[in-house]
Design a protein around this motif. Structure first.
Motif, PDB file in Angstrom:
ATOM      1  N   ILE A  27      95.104 -69.562 -67.917  1.00 43.03           N
ATOM      2  CA  ILE A  27      94.629 -70.211 -66.692  1.00 43.03           C
ATOM      3  C   ILE A  27      94.719 -71.704 -66.945  1.00 43.03           C
ATOM      4  CG2 ILE A  27      92.700 -70.536 -65.112  1.00 43.03           C
ATOM      5  CD1 ILE A  27      91.733 -67.743 -65.862  1.00 43.03           C
ATOM      6  N   ASP A  28      95.767 -72.328 -66.397  1.00 43.66           N
ATOM      7  CA  ASP A  28      95.979 -73.758 -66.625  1.00 43.66           C
ATOM      8  C   ASP A  28      95.119 -74.614 -65.703  1.00 43.66           C
ATOM      9  OD1 ASP A  28      97.867 -73.335 -68.632  1.00 43.66           O
ATOM     10  OD2 ASP A  28      99.479 -73.131 -67.176  1.00 43.66           O
ATOM     11  N   THR A  29      95.054 -74.236 -64.450  1.00 38.34           N
ATOM     12  CA  THR A  29      94.284 -75.007 -63.476  1.00 38.34           C
ATOM     13  C   THR A  29      93.416 -74.057 -62.672  1.00 38.34           C
ATOM     14  OG1 THR A  29      95.963 -74.812 -61.756  1.00 38.34           O
ATOM     15  CG2 THR A  29      96.115 -76.722 -63.213  1.00 38.34           C
ATOM     16  N   GLY A  30      92.392 -74.603 -62.121  1.00 39.35           N
ATOM     17  CA  GLY A  30      91.509 -73.818 -61.276  1.00 39.35           C
ATOM     18  C   GLY A  30      90.555 -74.720 -60.548  1.00 39.35           C
ATOM     19  N   LYS A  31      89.945 -74.183 -59.547  1.00 43.43           N
ATOM     20  CA  LYS A  31      88.931 -74.961 -58.827  1.00 43.43           C
ATOM     21  C   LYS A  31      87.841 -74.001 -58.379  1.00 43.43           C
ATOM     22  CE  LYS A  31      91.259 -74.695 -54.362  1.00 43.43           C
ATOM     23  NZ  LYS A  31      91.697 -75.400 -53.196  1.00 43.43           N
ATOM     24  N   TYR A  32      86.651 -74.537 -58.227  1.00 46.58           N
ATOM     25  CA  TYR A  32      85.579 -73.717 -57.696  1.00 46.58           C
ATOM     26  C   TYR A  32      84.720 -74.535 -56.770  1.00 46.58           C
ATOM     27  CZ  TYR A  32      82.047 -75.483 -60.996  1.00 46.58           C
ATOM     28  OH  TYR A  32      81.174 -76.264 -61.699  1.00 46.58           O
ATOM     29  N   GLU A  33      84.075 -73.826 -55.875  1.00 46.26           N
ATOM     30  CA  GLU A  33      83.246 -74.452 -54.856  1.00 46.26           C
ATOM     31  C   GLU A  33      81.942 -73.677 -54.769  1.00 46.26           C
ATOM     32  OE1 GLU A  33      83.409 -74.442 -50.035  1.00 46.26           O
ATOM     33  OE2 GLU A  33      85.254 -74.945 -51.085  1.00 46.26           O
ATOM     34  N   ALA A  34      80.826 -74.362 -54.849  1.00 45.87           N
ATOM     35  CA  ALA A  34      79.511 -73.735 -54.799  1.00 45.87           C
ATOM     36  C   ALA A  34      78.956 -73.817 -53.388  1.00 45.87           C
ATOM     37  CB  ALA A  34      78.555 -74.411 -55.760  1.00 45.87           C
ATOM     38  N   THR A  35      78.346 -72.719 -52.956  1.00 51.67           N
ATOM     39  CA  THR A  35      77.732 -72.665 -51.633  1.00 51.67           C
ATOM     40  C   THR A  35      76.404 -71.927 -51.741  1.00 51.67           C
ATOM     41  OG1 THR A  35      79.928 -72.487 -50.628  1.00 51.67           O
ATOM     42  CG2 THR A  35      78.056 -71.947 -49.233  1.00 51.67           C
ATOM     43  N   ALA A  36      75.359 -72.504 -51.192  1.00 51.54           N
ATOM     44  CA  ALA A  36      74.056 -71.834 -51.149  1.00 51.54           C
ATOM     45  C   ALA A  36      73.957 -71.064 -49.843  1.00 51.54           C
ATOM     46  CB  ALA A  36      72.928 -72.852 -51.252  1.00 51.54           C
ATOM     47  N   LEU A  37      73.616 -69.791 -49.941  1.00 51.90           N
ATOM     48  CA  LEU A  37      73.438 -68.994 -48.736  1.00 51.90           C
ATOM     49  C   LEU A  37      72.141 -69.392 -48.062  1.00 51.90           C
ATOM     50  CD1 LEU A  37      74.620 -65.489 -49.965  1.00 51.90           C
ATOM     51  CD2 LEU A  37      75.917 -67.230 -48.768  1.00 51.90           C
ATOM     52  N   MET A  87      73.356 -68.119 -54.484  1.00 52.64           N
ATOM     53  CA  MET A  87      74.449 -69.086 -54.447  1.00 52.64           C
ATOM     54  C   MET A  87      75.745 -68.341 -54.726  1.00 52.64           C
ATOM     55  SD  MET A  87      73.272 -72.671 -56.093  1.00 52.64           S
ATOM     56  CE  MET A  87      74.792 -73.368 -55.549  1.00 52.64           C
ATOM     57  N   THR A  88      76.811 -68.759 -54.050  1.00 55.39           N
ATOM     58  CA  THR A  88      78.125 -68.187 -54.329  1.00 55.39           C
ATOM     59  C   THR A  88      79.034 -69.277 -54.860  1.00 55.39           C
ATOM     60  OG1 THR A  88      78.960 -68.602 -52.092  1.00 55.39           O
ATOM     61  CG2 THR A  88      77.907 -66.475 -52.492  1.00 55.39           C
ATOM     62  N   TYR A  89      79.882 -68.898 -55.775  1.00 55.37           N
ATOM     63  CA  TYR A  89      80.882 -69.794 -56.329  1.00 55.37           C
ATOM     64  C   TYR A  89      82.242 -69.176 -56.042  1.00 55.37           C
ATOM     65  CZ  TYR A  89      77.173 -72.109 -58.938  1.00 55.37           C
ATOM     66  OH  TYR A  89      76.054 -72.799 -59.289  1.00 55.37           O
ATOM     67  N   GLN A  90      83.064 -69.872 -55.262  1.00 61.84           N
ATOM     68  CA  GLN A  90      84.442 -69.449 -54.999  1.00 61.84           C
ATOM     69  C   GLN A  90      85.315 -70.041 -56.096  1.00 61.84           C
ATOM     70  OE1 GLN A  90      85.574 -67.505 -52.378  1.00 61.84           O
ATOM     71  NE2 GLN A  90      83.452 -67.228 -51.728  1.00 61.84           N
ATOM     72  N   THR A 136      84.679 -64.443 -56.237  1.00 61.98           N
ATOM     73  CA  THR A 136      83.383 -64.943 -55.786  1.00 61.98           C
ATOM     74  C   THR A 136      82.337 -64.487 -56.782  1.00 61.98           C
ATOM     75  OG1 THR A 136      84.038 -64.827 -53.465  1.00 61.98           O
ATOM     76  CG2 THR A 136      81.691 -64.933 -53.917  1.00 61.98           C
ATOM     77  N   ALA A 137      81.626 -65.445 -57.358  1.00 55.42           N
ATOM     78  CA  ALA A 137      80.544 -65.146 -58.291  1.00 55.42           C
ATOM     79  C   ALA A 137      79.233 -65.365 -57.542  1.00 55.42           C
ATOM     80  CB  ALA A 137      80.612 -66.039 -59.509  1.00 55.42           C
ATOM     81  N   VAL A 161      80.576 -60.564 -59.985  1.00 55.05           N
ATOM     82  CA  VAL A 161      81.798 -61.199 -59.508  1.00 55.05           C
ATOM     83  C   VAL A 161      82.589 -60.191 -58.688  1.00 55.05           C
ATOM     84  CG1 VAL A 161      84.000 -62.206 -60.249  1.00 55.05           C
ATOM     85  CG2 VAL A 161      81.902 -62.820 -61.424  1.00 55.05           C
ATOM     86  N   ALA A 162      83.179 -60.678 -57.596  1.00 57.60           N
ATOM     87  CA  ALA A 162      84.004 -59.831 -56.729  1.00 57.60           C
ATOM     88  C   ALA A 162      85.336 -60.519 -56.478  1.00 57.60           C
ATOM     89  CB  ALA A 162      83.301 -59.583 -55.394  1.00 57.60           C
ATOM     90  N   VAL A 163      86.381 -59.725 -56.310  1.00 57.91           N
ATOM     91  CA  VAL A 163      87.690 -60.270 -55.940  1.00 57.91           C
ATOM     92  C   VAL A 163      87.668 -60.527 -54.446  1.00 57.91           C
ATOM     93  CG1 VAL A 163      90.167 -59.845 -55.833  1.00 57.91           C
ATOM     94  CG2 VAL A 163      88.879 -59.067 -57.804  1.00 57.91           C
ATOM     95  N   THR A 164      87.833 -61.774 -54.063  1.00 62.73           N
ATOM     96  CA  THR A 164      87.836 -62.139 -52.654  1.00 62.73           C
ATOM     97  C   THR A 164      89.242 -62.143 -52.093  1.00 62.73           C
ATOM     98  OG1 THR A 164      85.946 -63.564 -53.113  1.00 62.73           O
ATOM     99  CG2 THR A 164      87.042 -63.867 -51.006  1.00 62.73           C
TER     100      THR A 164
END
Length: 154
Positions: free
Chosen positions: A78-88, A94-97, A147-148, A123-126
């Motif tokens: 995994i060379d690159t990645g990004k994640y985004e946190a969201t509070a329900l 909280m979910t992390y994409q 999604t974590a 964790v789920a595959v979105t």
């Protein structure tokens, strides 16, 4: 006479034991129904238990470390990645994409996804997108979004 005798043997050897087994299963079913009525499951209780089983948001670095370990075990990088946190809005979740690309043979990508889901139950595959440049190419390019789910507490 032989047909009548054969029918009688069939009745005794097959039908009667089967009828007895069906009656036992019916009595077990009635007992299970009675037990279910006695102990109803509360949706609120199961939801609360599920919420408490989620890791805290402070454990997110460890979750990402497990994700990278699973990629290494599947011989993927995994060379690159990004994640985004969201509070329900409700429930303290909280979910992390988490989005990242991987390239490798399909069996290794599949092994990575299966091992990640087994190691990280929160964790789920979105989203999963697989592409292959040519039909004969052994490697696939996978764009994976996971999604974590974590508790909104440290």
């Amino acid at each position: 006479m032989a047909l009548l005798l054969t029918s009688l043997v069939f009745l005794v050897s097959t039908h009667l034991p089967l009828a007895r087994e069906v009656e036992e299963l019916r009595s077990q079913l009635q007992g299970a129904r009675a037990q279910a009525v006695k102990t109803p499951v509360s949706v609120a209780d199961s939801g609360t238990a599920l919420l408490h089983s989620l890791p805290g948001r402070a454990q997110m670095p460890a979750l990402l470390g497990t994700l990278l370990h699973q990629a290494d075990a599947a011989h993927l990088t995994i060379d690159t990645g990004k994640y985004e946190a969201t509070a329900l809005k409700s429930g303290g979740v909280m979910t992390y994409q988490i989005s990242f690309p991987v390239t490798g043979p399909y069996p290794q990508v599949r092994q990575f996804i299966d091992a990640t889901l087994a190691a990280l139950p929160a964790v789920a595959v979105t989203e999963l997108s697989l592409t292959r440049k040519t039909i004969g190419d052994g490697a696939v390019e996978a764009q994976i979004r996971l999604t974590a789910f974590t508790q909104d507490r440290p």
